[in-house]
Design an enzyme around this catalytic site. Structure first.
Site, PDB file in Angstrom:
ATOM      1  N   TYR A 120      25.641   5.091 -37.603  1.00 63.85           N
ATOM      2  CA  TYR A 120      24.695   4.508 -38.559  1.00 63.85           C
ATOM      3  C   TYR A 120      25.477   3.621 -39.521  1.00 63.85           C
ATOM      4  O   TYR A 120      26.442   4.061 -40.146  1.00 63.85           O
ATOM      5  CB  TYR A 120      24.005   5.641 -39.317  1.00 63.85           C
ATOM      6  CG  TYR A 120      22.893   5.261 -40.260  1.00 63.85           C
ATOM      7  CD1 TYR A 120      21.569   5.377 -39.887  1.00 63.85           C
ATOM      8  CD2 TYR A 120      23.163   4.810 -41.546  1.00 63.85           C
ATOM      9  CE1 TYR A 120      20.523   5.067 -40.759  1.00 63.85           C
ATOM     10  CE2 TYR A 120      22.139   4.491 -42.428  1.00 63.85           C
ATOM     11  CZ  TYR A 120      20.824   4.627 -42.029  1.00 63.85           C
ATOM     12  OH  TYR A 120      19.805   4.311 -42.898  1.00 63.85           O
ATOM     13  N   GLY A 121      25.070   2.337 -39.596  1.00 64.11           N
ATOM     14  CA  GLY A 121      25.697   1.414 -40.541  1.00 64.11           C
ATOM     15  C   GLY A 121      24.839   1.302 -41.780  1.00 64.11           C
ATOM     16  O   GLY A 121      24.840   2.173 -42.640  1.00 64.11           O
ATOM     17  N   GLY A 123      21.467   0.968 -41.438  1.00 65.20           N
ATOM     18  CA  GLY A 123      20.155   1.484 -41.084  1.00 65.20           C
ATOM     19  C   GLY A 123      19.082   0.423 -40.979  1.00 65.20           C
ATOM     20  O   GLY A 123      17.889   0.733 -41.094  1.00 65.20           O
ATOM     21  N   TYR A 438      11.363 -17.446 -32.431  1.00 66.93           N
ATOM     22  CA  TYR A 438      11.116 -16.191 -33.159  1.00 66.93           C
ATOM     23  C   TYR A 438       9.630 -16.176 -33.503  1.00 66.93           C
ATOM     24  O   TYR A 438       9.123 -17.089 -34.150  1.00 66.93           O
ATOM     25  CB  TYR A 438      11.974 -16.169 -34.418  1.00 66.93           C
ATOM     26  CG  TYR A 438      12.019 -14.872 -35.191  1.00 66.93           C
ATOM     27  CD1 TYR A 438      10.914 -14.391 -35.876  1.00 66.93           C
ATOM     28  CD2 TYR A 438      13.203 -14.145 -35.296  1.00 66.93           C
ATOM     29  CE1 TYR A 438      10.974 -13.211 -36.600  1.00 66.93           C
ATOM     30  CE2 TYR A 438      13.278 -12.966 -36.020  1.00 66.93           C
ATOM     31  CZ  TYR A 438      12.158 -12.501 -36.671  1.00 66.93           C
ATOM     32  OH  TYR A 438      12.221 -11.339 -37.396  1.00 66.93           O
TER      33      TYR A 438
END
Length: 522
Positions: A120-121, A123, A438
């Site tokens: 986990y960085g 999140g 996108y």
């Protein structure tokens, strides 16, 4: 970084939309609720099944807020479940290692105990990359790397730095600033994501052209795996066999935990210029950005907004597509570079109203870009269904793909939600051989049914991308939400090799099970 991180939604608590702003925003989607869902307190967590290992007890937390904040990432479906108080997937423990030795110790303990470890960085995953799903493990640990956040060494001659991978974007740049250097990697999640997260997901920054992907900034990686530590040599380039760094870039914590990286830096830019160009027809705008991308002027920003996206962001009225252009340099003025792009755009029917109008459009777009995740959360609280997905394809297929997405995803929205929604498109990144479109989908959903509605719309979007052989993700990673499409996109012979790598590096199958691959039999 000041402020309190939200445990349930994007960013800081202080920056979230107040109730009246949520209602005002949702008014653009008739049928949304007129009172937002209250923000819950993180209660109702399942009891932790695990005691922390005694030798590492001070590195672990069972605090309800820590467990709640590490349950999900920040996808729409994560926000909706958190708002509903659904925290059944909460990790049993949250580990906060302070050294690489702590990471090794946690992985050793987890392997012996049959405990899943989810790296986990910050999140900020929007694809289910940090959420444990499934079963078969004795418990789940979220391994939060953000205390490994220092720039350990700077090589000013080669313009590179050795950095711990838990450094959040602002923390990293603050340490580089006194040296006049920058990594120049600024994804939308910059404030709330880490260097390791960028590497593990093959992040793209918001610069539209040139060296925008984190892949291009990597000089060497150090990775802790259950089978040992991998450390590559620092090299500007190498043809010595398959690259070890390429194995771990994009591995999303399934093959190892990235602890350090040597990254290429740049001098901090001092010269900037920007403007906006308007187009009556979207096809003319597409032709213009293709010509710009193939002509050679490397721009910091070359963001094409269709008519709806321009209106939604405040960069236009909806009567025109808007092309936001920007250039920057540490070496000298950039007016000529910007002027070259503007002339190409004019040659395809674009018009520039004037510096003030251009500044207004650019400023509106930038503000909307940074505030978009907060707006998403506000709409979710009022029952809206909000989906964003990005892709990339070659220029020869771009307009056909965009037309198909608008038609088929729009039809899915009408069927699922009972009324038309909004399907907007922008180009976030440009390459000589193709764009990265996108899409933003907005519709009035029903509180309590938003997840099912989102799932159907997501399925429609995934199907149209796959049929047109457009990638399931350009920069949002695979996680768990994109797994079915990723399985179709990758060659099966490569999948076989990846399974073999997983078995060799993580023989007991504890690292982020279900990401990239099904859980392997042990």
């Amino acid at each position: 970084m000041s402020g309190t991180r939200s445990w349930w939604g994007w960013g800081r608590v202080e920056d979230a939309l107040p109730d009246d702003a949520c209602v005002a925003l949702a008014a653009a989607l008739p049928g949304c609720a007129t009172a937002p869902v209250p923000v819950p307190v993180p209660t109702g967590l399942p009891p932790s099944r695990l005691p922390p290992p005694a030798a590492l007890a001070d590195r672990f937390s069972t605090a309800p807020r820590d467990r709640a904040a590490h349950t999900y990432g920040k996808a729409f479906r994560d926000v909706v479940r958190a708002l509903a108080g659904d925290l059944a997937a909460a990790p049993d423990l949250v580990a906060f290692p302070r050294t690489e030795a702590d990471v090794v110790a946690v992985l050793d303990w987890a392997g012996d105990a049959g405990v899943a470890v989810v790296p986990y960085g910050g999140g900020s995953s929007v694809v289910g990359g940090t959420e444990y799903r499934g079963g078969g493990h004795a418990g789940v640990v979220s391994l939060d790397l953000t205390r490994l956040d220092r720039v350990l060494e700077i090589d000013p001659v080669s313009r590179a730095a050795r950095v711990q991978c838990g450094a959040l974007g602002p923390v990293l740049e603050e340490q580089l600033r006194p040296h006049g250097l920058t990594l120049r990697h600024f994804p939308q999640s910059f404030e709330f994501s880490t260097l390791g997260g960028w590497l593990a997901t093959r992040s793209a920054g918001h610069y539209a052209m040139g060296r925008t992907r984190i892949d291009d900034a990597v000089e060497a990686l150090r990775v802790v795996t259950p089978a040992g530590v991998s450390e590559s040599w620092r090299l500007p380039g190498s043809g010595a066999g398959p690259s070890p760094d390429r194995l771990f870039l994009g591995s999303e914590g399934a093959l190892g935990v990235l602890t350090e990286a040597w990254v290429r830096l740049q001098d901090r830019p001092e010269h900037r210029a920007s403007t906006a160009v308007r187009f009556t027809g979207f096809s003319d705008a597409v032709a213009a950005v293709r010509a710009i991308s193939q002509a050679g002027p490397v721009l910091a920003n070359c963001r094409l907004l269709d008519h709806g996206e321009a209106r939604f962001s405040g960069a236009g009225t909806g009567e025109h597509a808007v092309l936001v252009l920007g250039a920057e340099s540490a070496a000298g003025p950039v007016g000529d570079v910007l002027a070259e792009a503007v002339e190409i755009a004019r040659g395809h029917g674009g018009t520039v109203s004037g510096p003030r109008d251009g500044d207004t459009a650019v400023g509106a777009w930038r503000s909307a870009f940074l505030r978009a995740p907060y707006a998403r959360d506000g709409l979710a609280r009022c029952g809206a269904v909000v989906e964003t997905f990005e892709t990339a394809c070659t220029w020869d297929r771009a307009e056909e793909l965009i037309t198909a997405v608008r038609r088929e995803v729009g039809a899915a929205v009408r069927e699922v939600c009972g009324a038309p929604g909004i399907v907007n498109c922008r180009f976030t990144h440009l390459y000589p051989d193709g764009p990265a479109p996108y899409f933003t989908v907005l519709a009035a959903g029903r509180i309590g049914a938003q997840l099912a509605q989102w799932d159907e719309i997501k399925h429609a979007a995934t199907e149209v991308l796959g049929r047109h052989r457009a990638t399931i993700t350009h920069h949002h990673a695979v996680g768990r939400d994109h797994r079915p499409a990723y399985d179709r996109q990758r060659p099966e012979v490569f999948a076989t090799a990846l399974r073999a790598a997983k078995a060799a590096l993580d023989p007991r199958g504890v690292l982020n099970p279900g990401v990239l691959l099904d859980r392997l039999a042990t």
